[in-house]
Design a protein around this motif. Structure first.
Motif, PDB file in Angstrom:
ATOM      1  N   GLY A 130      38.633 -45.856 -98.680  1.00  0.00           N
ATOM      2  CA  GLY A 130      37.974 -45.453 -97.824  1.00  0.00           C
ATOM      3  C   GLY A 130      36.530 -45.092 -98.691  1.00  0.00           C
ATOM      4  N   ILE A 131      37.523 -44.149 -99.511  1.00  0.00           N
ATOM      5  CA  ILE A 131      36.599 -42.557-100.301  1.00  0.00           C
ATOM      6  C   ILE A 131      35.766 -43.703-101.481  1.00  0.00           C
ATOM      7  N   LEU A 132      36.395 -44.218-102.210  1.00  0.00           N
ATOM      8  CA  LEU A 132      36.107 -44.725-103.299  1.00  0.00           C
ATOM      9  C   LEU A 132      34.238 -45.481-102.525  1.00  0.00           C
ATOM     10  N   LEU A 133      34.889 -46.252-101.133  1.00  0.00           N
ATOM     11  CA  LEU A 133      33.542 -46.815-100.852  1.00  0.00           C
ATOM     12  C   LEU A 133      32.319 -46.408-100.221  1.00  0.00           C
ATOM     13  N   SER A 134      32.622 -45.020 -99.660  1.00  0.00           N
ATOM     14  CA  SER A 134      32.184 -43.978 -99.495  1.00  0.00           C
ATOM     15  C   SER A 134      31.122 -44.169 -99.943  1.00  0.00           C
TER      16      SER A 134
END
Ligand code: ATP
Ligand code: ATP
Ligand code: MG
Ligand code: MG
Lengths: 343, 253, 424, 409, 251
Positions: D99-103
């Protein structure tokens, strides 16, 4: 066709509100170089001047009426406005009815004074500070003004009616050969449009036919040099601010019957009016007015069902889309002057 | 063929013909002065050379390549540096930082995403910048906020910044205006030294005839946008038209 | 707080409730009224004041000694009517202040967001003012309960009254605020009126941020419609109604009939904001302070509540206040009946709970979706209000049966209650 | 050390210590005391907010503080990051890392596109372009792209994008065995897990999510120090100072500004991703112009162009926002209970308009006070305080303020 | 060299007429930097005073202090113009009292045409030369009256700046490097103009790097170095004193 005319009229009206707010904003923003986030609050205070005048005119003597009871079962109170007891019921009622136009007289000195105080007390110290600092301090001020109004008047909108004669609407369509009810237009909105035109005209005339505008522009470009030419630029800045505050305030007074004033109405308009000013081009009064009308009309057209059927949700973003297109195709908005707030 | 070839350049501002059919050829390794009355179009000509203005017609070749239509930074990367008539420096930065920026531009090109190195640890650049400050006699001011330099110092800094790029063509727009006489003399010496030591061509616009005559090998006189004469300094000094239109009696005397 | 099986189990001699209401933004006044009711409820629970509806409430386990002998304490927070802010505020009540129940709110988006949070954190959520079908429809949660009515119930209650007032041959034009609540309101009222035989001419979405509705109102008259339905709430509603009246819609004729405006969801504050524009316009309410006086004992509790509230604050309570007050008593009652603060025990005590005496008449908390079912009040703006609290008149009270729907009604489908979460 | 100068390193260590000990530092009063209710801020949600908004403003400061480009639409990236992360939790599973990477990636792409267009203008025109893009995103997210009954419900409108029991979560479980939503975790460590330490009357909460955010914030902070001290950072300051000179020095300003814009967009996206990781609900209000304005305000409050300023500004704003609104009259009475009744009531009446529902008023006043008396923000205030302690005169601090465009600590 | 001759001692104050512009013990600061360090001098009515010195000596700062601009901040000192205390005034009041400054970078106002720049000077009293008369003096400006001031060439801008000062009825003209960037013929012309101005009885203080020209024009000279006065005397004295010229003026 009738739809188009109808929305054009609506657009003119929305446009005159935008233009009027943007006008005051651009006076401060474009000529004094101050990003005034409190401008919306000035507009709101104008509207509350109308509310206040209405309140003052309806101040009443209160006596108990033993024939009725209130919600707790106690004797009910009946109140008679002082103006009615002083000037007779008819005259008194008429005064109350005309409270919004009367508020103009009341609002001008208040708004000008508020503008003076704001400029002398606060803004003055921020001419040389970065725009970001101006944003923060005026935003803080806007919140404070807004909260003060909220503390006194509550958060709920307060109905503030136009005089009886201006209620209702005019069947414009019949006049130009359409069916009845095809193109109707409220009287008060016509008044608003006319009022906006007068104010805009007056401000233009003042800045165009007096040297005041030139001096203020010069002062903004180079305060130091203007001072060397013997001109007390501070005083002119103060006056300019007072005028801008008055314009914002009057826009608010007259707007009160269109939508019931509430404490956050200024913030609702703030961002849009910034967009209008910038689309019009920094430092250009005609630009601000033109952009106000342009965006108002486009917004009205975008809300047509036919248009929304093709571009769903277009009415929510039209202003921003147009703003982006205009700023990208015309580097300084519609009529912006070079160098004003480009850094 | 010279390193800079200006051919038939025209530039109009509205009704004003600022440049009319300017032809100019500047020989490599020379110091070429352009003089002329105020408003003759000297600065306008420079603007056309560095991409600030686009001439209406004509061509400008630097080392055989056209500069027209290129962005200012591209032209600079080709080897042309310019000193402006009113000093253009990075006012928010210190003097040393001002000097480091052109050094980076010289070494790393027009863009470098070197976000993780410490600029002060870049010995090569720092040394170069310090050296240049020394050469400009400004080493003691290296940590000053450059906006608070006096104007003469600002100009010297700007010249130093341009020189630190080791340009092949250096354009100077009134480099000694407002400079004290002592510094003017220093600057003349410096420019002479650069001319002699480096692979450089200098085009200088100047109203101070002392500077012009001490440096220039050739002089072009521009009047109302058109070259009036081009010749050696001695010839120019004696040229009657130049005396009338530009030098006036005092200078000629 | 120490963990003993569930989140924020009260260990000392007090129990903390969290009242999360809009204190800033356009609904601040509504929030203030909710807060007044909460404070009043806490007073009554702790045995101060006159006890209010505790004396009329059909369940008699509350005795004015707090909840299960623990004094009731409360913390307050500001939802700002924003999902994010409301959740942050609720979180701080749960994490910092140890609140064991969260109540309040003035919008469905916020209610759904906070309800979700309470479910995850393992505390009870007693919704405040939330009217969207989703709150107990597709977004229902085991830990959440709603005392307020919903869009479907408004529509169902209004339909017979509209039929009676305006007939079955009507053409309606909908203006709908473009967000969750607006959508469900529009869906519900359109379905209910179409069932009467009305035509729906157009459904137009208006931006939530709109302040001037002229360009949406202007085309209405010429569209062939003869009724305008304003699926707007709060400032939106005040402005759209004011604009509609400005354009003279009230005085016009269309299709040979008087042009009419309907506002499915009413509130006292909106009525105040719209001023005399509201006169003659029909809508629905969850409750009204005049109910017991006008419609009799069935609505017992109303007067008791109006009295305590009115004496303390000087004006009659709004429906939002009544809802929040009732929610607090209901929670306290459920805990006491369950004999535990454990959320799962509370859920069990509330599910299927039938009661009376809280001002709405006989009421059921349905187990299947945690929606309560009771009579719905249909009101109309008064032509000549006598004072500022007397802006609406009660036209009709639509009985429970007519507004009840099955748990699996398509407008409410798509979600699941899940199981109760005691947290920790 | 770590490629930092001694001064920067010291600063970095101070920040590390502050982040590590925040649960102690922010809970100075014993649990249950009335002062605790008013001033303690050491609960997970607020501590997470401090560091997450710290990241956001650190990133914003790289753009605004260095290049002077005032983006008035940065909240858009925060919002986009939040939505991206929640979508990851819905589709993939509850581990926060994807999630953090995609964000970050999605926000970066957004920033690239918006920056590419907006950076064609400067000054106020640039600000309005970014504002327009952000407001467009907000309006689309709030309604057009968020209607649950349409097929294309990207944002779930007003309520905000939330997790559902029916989400696929292909790498995890849709529902836990007991029928609840699974919680966000970092390889098994649940973000909401806390270790509570009781010392006498004091209760300190050490929350897993907070420490994850804290570590990420420290990394972000470290990177920002490096950027400030790098040639790239100097070029950005040069952009602010004189673009014309830059162009004629052979430097292309566009890629510099665009890179700064994208970097700060990625920071904002990261902050958004973390917000969602701590509380998996992404609301459209996160993208509203007031949210963008708040970012600007936090940056100025702290001190534009300084390293530590963003963290201070974010902390100040979040603290007062969260604390002031929760103070009501009964808290005031408790707090002032030791005073004689008359004085107590009087003080409560005086303070009342400034807390609870009046918290905006206080915040507005605080903004004004800070900016009027501390031009240069809280960092300037800190310096003056330091100056007073070390006995320097106020005058010289002022003189330094004149030069505050230099990167300070 | 550490045996600097102390020229300030032979200050030529032994004036016959009372001073028209008098600066007494003026100290000025930019923030904390102490720049003007106790400057005193007198100028008599109708006189031209050359204020000379190296770059950074404080010449501009001195003129700005006299014009009451605010930066640098004058913390101590008195300035009297025709019996009026300038040191109590703000810059616009000083201007109305008869002070005119032509600043070093000309400061033509952006966004205004040549003519508007001149008109601006005639808003506040007292009004001096008419705009037509100024165009007669500088015909180039007349030709470009509708052009935006900042697009003029450097020399044209300098003319405009001087014209702007003359458009006001000034008693004292402070000129900061008026010859800078001007073609020699124009310098001749401006010099002529300055003589005309002098003949009209206007008192002038001129700061100029082209010291020889300035001294040829001036009656008296003051030399500044690092914020203090090192010489005060007649222009001829400077031209005759080789040591002084080499030390401070490099001529
Ligand atoms: N942007 C512009 N718009 C209109 N006219 C311009 C513009 N730039 C320059 N000019 C005009 O073009 C002419 C040439 O100007 P330029 O600056 O090249 O002169 P110059 O030879 O450098 O003079 P100086 O020695 O005084 O600097 C001048 O008359 C000037 O007014
Ligand atoms: N804004 C400022 N802030 C701080 N210091 C300044 C500022 N302006 C000038 N100074 C400093 O004041 C000193 C005097 O400057 P000033 O401009 O008065 O010199 P000057 O004699 O006019 O020099 P020049 O011949 O170069 O114009 C210089 O050392 C300069 O660095
Ligand atoms: Mg030139
Ligand atoms: Mg100078």
């Amino acid at each position: 066709m009738d739809q188009i005319i109808l929305q054009f009229l609506n657009g003119l009206d929305k446009g005159s509100a935008y233009a009027l707010i943007a006008l005051g904003l651009t006076l401060i923003f474009g000529t004094l170089g101050v990003v005034n986030f409190a401008h919306g609050a000035l507009f709101m205070i104008g509207a509350f001047c109308a509310v206040t005048v209405q309140r003052i005119l309806t101040l009443s003597t209160v006596v108990e009426d033993p024939t009725k009871t209130d919600f707790l079962g106690n004797p009910a109170k009946i109140s008679t406005p002082y103006v009615e007891s002083w000037f007779g019921p008819e005259m008194g009622a008429a005064l109350i009815d005309w409270s919004v136009p009367l508020a103009i007289v009341f609002a001008i000195p208040i708004m000008v004074a508020l503008g003076f105080i704001m400029e002398r007390g606060l803004i003055k110290h921020f001419y040389k500070r970065p725009h970001a600092d101006q944003i923060l301090v005026t935003f803080g001020l806007a919140i404070v003004l807004q909260e003060v109004i909220k503390a006194f008047y509550g958060a709920n909108p307060i109905p503030t009616g136009a005089p009886e004669v201006f209620r209702g609407s005019f069947d414009f369509g019949v006049l130009i050969g359409f069916d009845p009810n095809a193109i109707i237009y409220p009287y008060w909105r016509m008044v608003y449009f006319a009022f906006a035109a007068v104010i805009i005209g007056a401000v233009f005339a003042f800045l165009q036919f007096t040297t005041f505008g030139m001096v203020v522009r010069a002062g903004m470009a180079d305060r130091e040099t203007v001072g060397l030419l013997g001109i007390n630029i501070d005083r002119r800045f103060t006056i300019m601010f007072g005028i801008a505050a008055a314009v914002a305030g009057l826009a608010g007074v007259m707007y009160a019957p269109i939508n019931s004033p509430n404490y956050h109405m200024g913030m609702d308009f703030l961002v849009l009016s910034f967009v209008v000013v910038v689309v019009g081009g920094m430092g250009s009064l005609p630009g601000a007015v033109l952009a106000g009308f342009l965006l108002g009309i486009l917004e009205a057209f975008a809300s047509m069902n036919e248009v929304k059927a093709i571009f769903p949700g277009i009415d929510q973003i039209i202003i921003y889309v147009v703003a982006i297109i205009i700023i990208l195709t015309r580097p300084r908005g519609l009529m912006g002057r070079k160098g004003v707030m480009e850094e | 063929m010279g390193i800079l070839e200006v051919k038939n350049v025209n530039k109009r501002f509205g009704g004003l013909q600022a440049l009319g059919d300017v032809n100019l050829s500047i020989a490599e390794h020379s110091v070429h002065a352009i003089i002329g009355p105020n408003g003759a179009g000297k600065s306008t000509l420079l603007n056309c050379l560095v991409g600030k203005l686009m001439p209406d017609t004509g061509s400008v070749l630097f080392d055989g390549q056209s500069v027209l239509g290129r962005k200012p930074y591209q032209i600079n990367q080709m080897g042309i540096s310019r000193v402006f008539q009113t000093p253009e420096i990075f006012g928010d930065l210190s003097v040393l930082e001002n000097m480091m920026i052109p050094c980076f531009a010289k070494r790393d090109g027009s863009f470098g995403l070197n976000a993780m190195t410490n600029m002060l640890k870049d010995r090569e650049i720092v040394e170069r910048a310090e050296h240049m400050l020394e050469e400009m006699n400004m080493a003691d001011k290296r940590h000053m906020h450059s906006a608070s330099l006096s104007r003469g110092d600002k100009r010297r800094l700007e010249i130093g910044m341009c020189l630190s790029q080791e340009p092949r063509l250096l354009l100077l727009d009134e480099p000694t205006a407002g400079m004290a006489r002592a510094d003017t003399n220093n600057t003349i010496d410096l420019l002479k030294q650069i001319r002699d030591q480096r692979d450089i061509t200098i085009v200088i616009i100047e109203h101070d005839m002392h500077v012009v005559f001490s440096l220039a090998e050739r002089i072009t006189v521009l009047a109302q946008g058109t070259p009036l004469v081009e010749d050696t300094p001695d010839k120019i000094k004696g040229h009657p038209k130049v005396r009338e239109a530009y030098l006036g009696e005092t200078q000629a005397a | 707080a120490a963990h003993s099986g569930f989140t924020n189990a009260p260990t000392g001699d007090t129990v903390t409730l969290g009242f999360n209401v809009p204190q800033s933004g356009p609904y601040a006044d509504e929030g203030a009224d909710e807060l007044r009711a909460f404070e009043l409820a806490v007073e009554h629970l702790n045995g101060q004041g006159d006890g209010g509806m505790m004396s009329t409430f059909s369940s008699k386990v509350l005795d004015g000694t707090g909840i299960m002998g623990k004094k009731v304490d409360f913390v307050t927070g500001d939802t700002q009517t924003k999902s994010d802010a409301a959740r942050a505020s609720a979180k701080s009540m749960i994490e910092k202040d140890g609140a064991i129940m969260i109540s309040g709110g003035s919008s469905s988006g916020v209610a759904v967001a906070v309800q979700g949070l309470c479910q995850e954190a393992g505390v009870i959520f007693m919704a405040g003012l939330t009217h969207s079908n989703d709150t107990t429809g597709k977004d229902k949660k085991a830990n959440g309960f709603r005392h307020f009515f919903n869009a479907y119930m408004s529509a169902a209650a209004l339909a017979p009254v509209l039929e009676q007032l305006y007939g079955t041959d009507r053409r309606a034009y909908h203006l709908t605020a473009d967000y969750t609540w607006g959508w469900t309101q529009e869906e519900s009222i359109a379905a209910a009126t179409e069932a009467l035989g009305w035509d729906t001419v157009e459904k137009v979405r208006t931006p939530l941020a709109a302040t001037d509705f002229s360009s949406y109102i202007a085309p209405v008259l010429n569209s062939g419609a003869d009724v305008l339905v304003l699926n707007h709430y709060g400032g939106n509603m005040v402005n759209s109604l004011t604009n509609a009246v400005q354009f003279g819609l009230r005085e016009k004729q269309a299709n040979g009939k008087n042009f009419e405006i309907v506002v499915p969801l009413y509130s006292e504050l909106m009525a105040k904001g719209a001023g005399r524009n509201i006169a003659g316009i029909v809508g629905s309410q969850n409750w009204d302070w005049k109910l017991e006086n006008e419609k009799g004992d069935r609505y017992a509790g109303t007067n008791a509540f109006v009295k305590s509230f009115g004496e303390k604050y000087g004006f009659p309570p709004s429906q939002a206040a009544q809802t929040c007050y009732a929610q607090t008593l209901l929670y306290a009652d459920a805990v006491t009946r369950a004999g535990s603060f454990n959320p799962c025990a509370v859920v069990e005590a509330l599910e299927g709970f039938e009661f009376d005496g809280l001002g709405n008449g006989p009421t059921l908390y349905r187990a299947g979706d945690h929606q309560c079912f009771k009579d719905v009040v249909v009101v109309r703006g008064k032509e000549n209000p006598e004072n500022e609290f007397d802006l609406v008149e009660i036209v009709e009270v639509t009985p429970t049966e007519q507004v009840t729907y099955p748990v699996d009604h398509p407008m409410f489908s798509g979600g699941a209650l899940g199981s109760c979460n005691p947290g920790a | 050390m770590l490629g930092l100068t001694k001064k920067d390193f010291t600063l970095f260590v101070v920040v590390i210590v502050m982040v590590a000990l925040a649960p102690f530092l922010l809970n100075p009063f014993p649990q249950g005391s009335s002062l605790a209710q008013m001033f303690n801020a050491g609960y997970p949600d607020l501590m997470q907010r401090f560091v997450i908004f710290g990241i956001l403003v650190i990133g914003f400061n790289i753009l605004f503080g260095l290049t002077g480009y005032l983006s008035f639409g940065h909240a858009a990236f925060l919002g986009v990051g939040s939505y991206s992360a929640v979508w990851m939790f819905k589709l993939l599973g509850m581990n926060v890392i994807p999630g953090i990477l995609l964000s970050m990636v999605v926000a970066g792409i957004f920033a690239l596109a918006i920056g590419y267009v907006s950076l064609r203008r400067s000054g106020i025109y640039f600000s309005i372009l970014t504002l327009a893009f952000a407001q467009m995103s907000y309006n689309l997210a709030y309604s057009v792209l968020g209607n649950p009954s349409s097929n294309f419900n990207l944002t779930n409108g007003e309520t905000g994008l939330q997790l559902l029991l029916t989400d696929p979560r292909i790498l995890g479980q849709s529902t836990t065995p007991d029928g609840s939503l699974p919680v966000t975790n970092f390889f098994g460590i649940a973000m909401r897990d806390s270790y509570e330490l009781r010392l006498g009357d004091w209760l300190f909460t050490f929350n897993a999510g907070y420490y994850l955010c804290g570590i990420i914030m420290l990394i972000s902070f470290y990177i920002s120090i490096r950027i400030f001290r790098s040639p790239f950072g100097m070029m950005l300051r040069a952009v602010k100072s004189n673009q014309q000179r830059m162009n004629y020095t052979g430097l292309n300003t566009k890629p510099y500004t665009l890179a700064a814009f994208v970097i700060s967009g990625v920071y904002a996206g990261l902050a958004g991703g973390l917000l969602s990781s701590m509380d998996p609900l992404a609301g459209a209000e996160r993208m509203h112009w007031t949210a963008s304005g708040e970012i600007v305000i936090m940056a100025i409050l702290g001190g534009v162009g300084t390293l530590i300023g963003p963290i201070l500004g974010a902390g100040f704003n979040e603290y007062f926002k969260n604390i002031l609104s929760k103070i009501n009259d009964s808290v005031l009475h408790q707090w002032l209970g030791f005073l004689p009744d008359g004085i107590e009531d009087f003080l409560v009446t005086i303070i009342h308009p400034f807390v609870g529902k009046g918290w905006h008023l206080t915040l507005g006043l605080l903004f004004m006070i800070v900016i009027i008396f501390l031009p240069g923000g809280l960092v300037e205030g800190g310096k003056r305080l330091g100056g007073m302690i070390t006995g320097r005169t106020r005058r010289s601090a002022k003189a330094e303020a004149k030069q505050r465009n230099h990167p300070a600590e | 060299m550490n045996t600097k001759p102390d020229f300030s001692k032979n200050a030529n104050h032994a004036a016959t007429a009372p001073a028209f512009l008098s600066v007494w013990d003026m100290h000025a600061y930019y923030g904390e930097s102490y720049i003007v360090q106790g400057v005193s001098f007198n100028v008599h009515e109708g006189e031209i005073l050359a204020l000379l010195g190296r770059n950074g000596a404080g010449k501009t700062s001195t003129l700005r202090s006299i014009a009451r601009i605010g930066t640098p901040e004058v913390r101590k000192g008195e300035i009297w113009l025709d019996h009026k205390p300038l040191h109590t005034m703000s810059s616009y009041e000083a201007a109305q009292a008869g002070l005119g400054l032509v600043p070093e970078d000309r400061r033509i106002i952006q966004g205004l045409t040549v003519e508007e720049n001149l008109k601006l000077a005639q808003i506040a009293p007292p009004i001096g030369w008419s705009i037509e008369r100024l165009y007669d003096l500088f015909p180039r400006l007349g030709e470009r009256r509708m052009q935006e001031g900042v697009t003029l060439s450097g020399g044209e801008q300098q003319m405009l700046a001087i014209a702007r000062a003359l458009a006001r009825d000034i008693k004292v003209l402070l000129l900061d490097e008026p010859y800078e960037g001007l073609a020699p013929v124009i310098v001749d012309e401006i010099e002529k103009t300055l003589r005309i101005i002098k003949d009209q009885g206007i008192t002038t203080v001129i700061v100029e790097q082209n010291a020889v020209r300035a001294l040829q024009l001036a009656d008296r000279a003051v030399i500044l170095d690092t914020g203090g006065i090192v010489f005060d005397g007649t222009a001829a004295e400077v031209l005759d004193n080789k040591e002084l010229r080499e030390e401070y003026l490099a001529i």
